[in-house]
Design an enzyme around this catalytic site. Sequence first.
Site, PDB file in Angstrom:
ATOM      1  CG  HIS A 299     105.509 104.198  -9.868  1.00  0.00           C
ATOM      2  ND1 HIS A 299     106.307 105.246 -10.283  1.00  0.00           N
ATOM      3  CD2 HIS A 299     106.109 103.689  -8.768  1.00  0.00           C
ATOM      4  CE1 HIS A 299     107.347 105.351  -9.464  1.00  0.00           C
ATOM      5  NE2 HIS A 299     107.252 104.426  -8.531  1.00  0.00           N
TER       6      HIS A 299
ATOM      7  CD  GLU B  56     106.154  98.814 -15.883  1.00  0.00           C
ATOM      8  OE1 GLU B  56     105.776  99.654 -16.712  1.00  0.00           O
ATOM      9  OE2 GLU B  56     107.287  98.848 -15.363  1.00  0.00           O
TER      10      GLU B  56
ATOM     11  CG  ASP C 266     105.132 108.214  -8.957  1.00  0.00           C
ATOM     12  OD1 ASP C 266     104.492 108.202 -10.022  1.00  0.00           O
ATOM     13  OD2 ASP C 266     106.354 108.399  -8.896  1.00  0.00           O
TER      14      ASP C 266
ATOM     15  N   GLY D  61     107.255 103.172 -25.523  1.00  0.00           N
ATOM     16  CA  GLY D  61     105.845 102.809 -25.654  1.00  0.00           C
ATOM     17  C   GLY D  61     105.518 101.338 -25.531  1.00  0.00           C
ATOM     18  CB  SER D  62     107.027  98.366 -23.924  1.00  0.00           C
ATOM     19  OG  SER D  62     107.144  98.676 -22.567  1.00  0.00           O
ATOM     20  CG  ASN D  63     103.631  99.932 -19.795  1.00  0.00           C
ATOM     21  OD1 ASN D  63     103.038  98.989 -19.262  1.00  0.00           O
ATOM     22  ND2 ASN D  63     104.838 100.315 -19.419  1.00  0.00           N
TER      23      ASN D  63
ATOM     24  NE  ARG E  95     106.980 118.591 -19.527  1.00  0.00           N
ATOM     25  CZ  ARG E  95     107.803 119.565 -19.135  1.00  0.00           C
ATOM     26  NH1 ARG E  95     109.089 119.352 -19.061  1.00  0.00           N
ATOM     27  NH2 ARG E  95     107.332 120.752 -18.810  1.00  0.00           N
TER      28      ARG E  95
ATOM     29  CG  LEU F 206     100.470 115.453 -16.171  1.00  0.00           C
ATOM     30  CD1 LEU F 206      99.579 114.220 -16.072  1.00  0.00           C
ATOM     31  CD2 LEU F 206     100.306 116.127 -17.534  1.00  0.00           C
TER      32      LEU F 206
ATOM     33  CG  ASN G  67     101.619 106.876 -13.875  1.00  0.00           C
ATOM     34  OD1 ASN G  67     102.129 106.837 -15.000  1.00  0.00           O
ATOM     35  ND2 ASN G  67     102.349 106.927 -12.768  1.00  0.00           N
TER      36      ASN G  67
HETATM   37  C1  GRF Z   1     107.679 102.015 -17.556  1.00  0.00           C
HETATM   38  O1  GRF Z   1     108.609 101.354 -16.760  1.00  0.00           O
HETATM   39  C2  GRF Z   1     106.645 102.687 -16.693  1.00  0.00           C
HETATM   40  O2  GRF Z   1     106.385 102.017 -15.516  1.00  0.00           O
HETATM   41  C3  GRF Z   1     107.274 104.022 -16.397  1.00  0.00           C
HETATM   42  O3  GRF Z   1     107.967 104.363 -17.563  1.00  0.00           O
HETATM   43  C4  GRF Z   1     108.293 103.180 -18.297  1.00  0.00           C
HETATM   44  C5  GRF Z   1     107.698 103.356 -19.659  1.00  0.00           C
HETATM   45  O4  GRF Z   1     108.050 102.321 -20.529  1.00  0.00           O
HETATM   46  N1  GRF Z   1     106.267 104.956 -15.973  1.00  0.00           N
HETATM   47  P1  GRF Z   1     107.324 102.181 -21.930  1.00  0.00           P
HETATM   48  O5  GRF Z   1     107.534 103.497 -22.678  1.00  0.00           O
HETATM   49  O6  GRF Z   1     105.884 101.912 -21.686  1.00  0.00           O
HETATM   50  O7  GRF Z   1     108.010 101.054 -22.609  1.00  0.00           O
END
Ligand code: GRF
Length: 203
Positions: free
Chosen positions: A110, A175, A146, A13-15, A92, A94, A108
């Site tokens: 990517h 990101e 994607d 969950g860093s994003n 997953r 969808l 999303n």
């Molecule tokens: C990220 O590299 C994102 O681009 C990909 O999965 C990874 C998720 O990382 N779709 P995080 O869980 O957000 O840290």
Amino acid sequence: MRKKVGVLVSGRGSNLQALIDACAEPGFPAEIVLVISNVPGVYALERAAKAGIATAVIPHKGFPSREAFDAEMDKVLRVAGVEIVCLAGFMRLLSTGFVESWRNSMINVHPALLPSFKGLHTHRRAIEAGVKLHGCTVHLVTPDLDDGPILVQEAVPVLASDTEDSLAARVLEREHVAYPLALRLLAEDRVTVEGNRALIRDA
Ligand code: GRF
């Protein structure tokens, strides 16, 4: 009115954290009202809880089909009043029905400069392909994996010394910049879709 966002996660969950931090800034046009994980116990759920955001765990294994799982997620998102769905490391596929019902409202991130390197292991494949620039893409989600109109891209150099991990780390930093920006653009209703292109007002 701030747009209500639901974030789908499966991992660290860093994003998600980048989106939480952005939403905490004054004047940001969106707020996260719900985080859904298909995997119990992941760190993303802790991040949400720490930020005081409601969470739901919906293990996909408990459902007879992808459609049934997606229908449950859809119900939970709608009940929470979600207007925009962010996929943030949601591992997953969808169903087409779910994607269509969130058309132009689901994004999303990517870890590659699409349309190059769709799918998995993007950093390894970028190094193997010898590209000199790599990066990340935030795009609207369409039924094809994607694919879908691109909102924001960030590029990074690929260094001769890079390993998969070092390149992944450099991309991940971008990101965390690109994703909040894309959410802002969508939440401010600045995105119009023409064919496969997303046109951004006042970009
Ligand atoms: C990220 O590299 C994102 O681009 C990909 O999965 C990874 C998720 O990382 N779709 P995080 O869980 O957000 O840290």
